[in-house]
Design an enzyme around this catalytic site. Structure first.
Site: not given
Ligand code: AR6
Length: 188
Positions: A18, A40-42, A126-127, A129
């Site tokens: 995390d 997600g991570v945001d 990769t989440g 998006y």
């Molecule tokens: N620590 C590490 N990685 C994580 C965590 C964490 N706590 N939580 C999720 N991930 P995403 P994107 C991984 O969707 O695709 C948001 O709503 C997740 O499993 O967070 O760039 C933003 O506001 C995946 O492998 O980001 C944007 O609107 C990776 O982080 C949009 O999502 C990225 O997934 C951005 O989408």
């Protein structure tokens, strides 16, 4: 699994976990153009940092896709958060890999303007998006290596990967890149 390599002065490492728990000088957020939080991570970073993070990101004026902006880390162990905006995936669109590489490179450039020697990235785009991680991982690692070659400031660039599939894809990409690039050496 291949989890560590050196590029010039920089150790590049992969861990599953995390990103909000990392004690690197900065962590990178996979943000959106508004910089006002999301899922997600945001969402996880905003929850862990506390409401002052949103107060600051409101003042940053948003962020273009492929760019990055920096804020303080508030309740996080990391002193800074670099908010990077990756592209929404579109198959066979030439801008998409370019914008993904740009999000990583701009994050490192913005961090290099501050006193940051260690930084942790999630797998951008990769989440939500939808970027296939097998395509995104080689771009992420190669972009970090290219930057490390000309910027000795970073001691550690860590990829913090949330699930085992993402971890495996990055480990495969690192292994292939070590075989291809003489500037990247195996230190595992
Ligand atoms: N620590 C590490 N990685 C994580 C965590 C964490 N706590 N939580 C999720 N991930 P995403 P994107 C991984 O969707 O695709 C948001 O709503 C997740 O499993 O967070 O760039 C933003 O506001 C995946 O492998 O980001 C944007 O609107 C990776 O982080 C949009 O999502 C990225 O997934 C951005 O989408």
């Amino acid at each position: 699994m291949q989890t560590r390599a050196r590029s010039s002065q920089t150790i590049i490492e992969l861990v599953q976990g995390d990103i909000t728990h990392q004690d690197t000088d900065a962590i990178v957020n996979a943000a959106n153009n508004s910089l006002l939080g999301g899922g997600g991570v945001d969402g996880a970073i905003h929850r862990a940092a506390g409401p002052q993070l949103l107060e600051e990101t409101r003042t940053l004026g948003g962020c273009e896709t492929g760019d990055a902006k920096i804020s303080r880390g508030y309740r996080l162990k990391a002193r800074y958060v670099v908010h990077a905006v990756g592209p929404v995936y579109r198959p066979n669109h030439p801008d998409v890999p370019r914008l993904l590489a740009s999000a990583y490179r701009r994050s490192l450039e913005v961090a290099a303007e501050h006193d940051i020697h260690s930084i942790a990235f999630p797998s951008i785009s990769t989440g939500v998006y939808g970027y296939p991680v097998a395509q995104a991982a080689p771009i992420a690692i190669a972009t970090v290596c290219d930057f490390a070659c000309s910027n000795p400031q970073f001691e550690i660039v860590r990829f913090v990967l949330f699930d085992s599939g993402t971890m495996r894809a990055f480990a495969d990409a690192l292994k292939h890149l070590i075989a291809q690039r003489p500037d990247l050496t195996d230190v595992s």
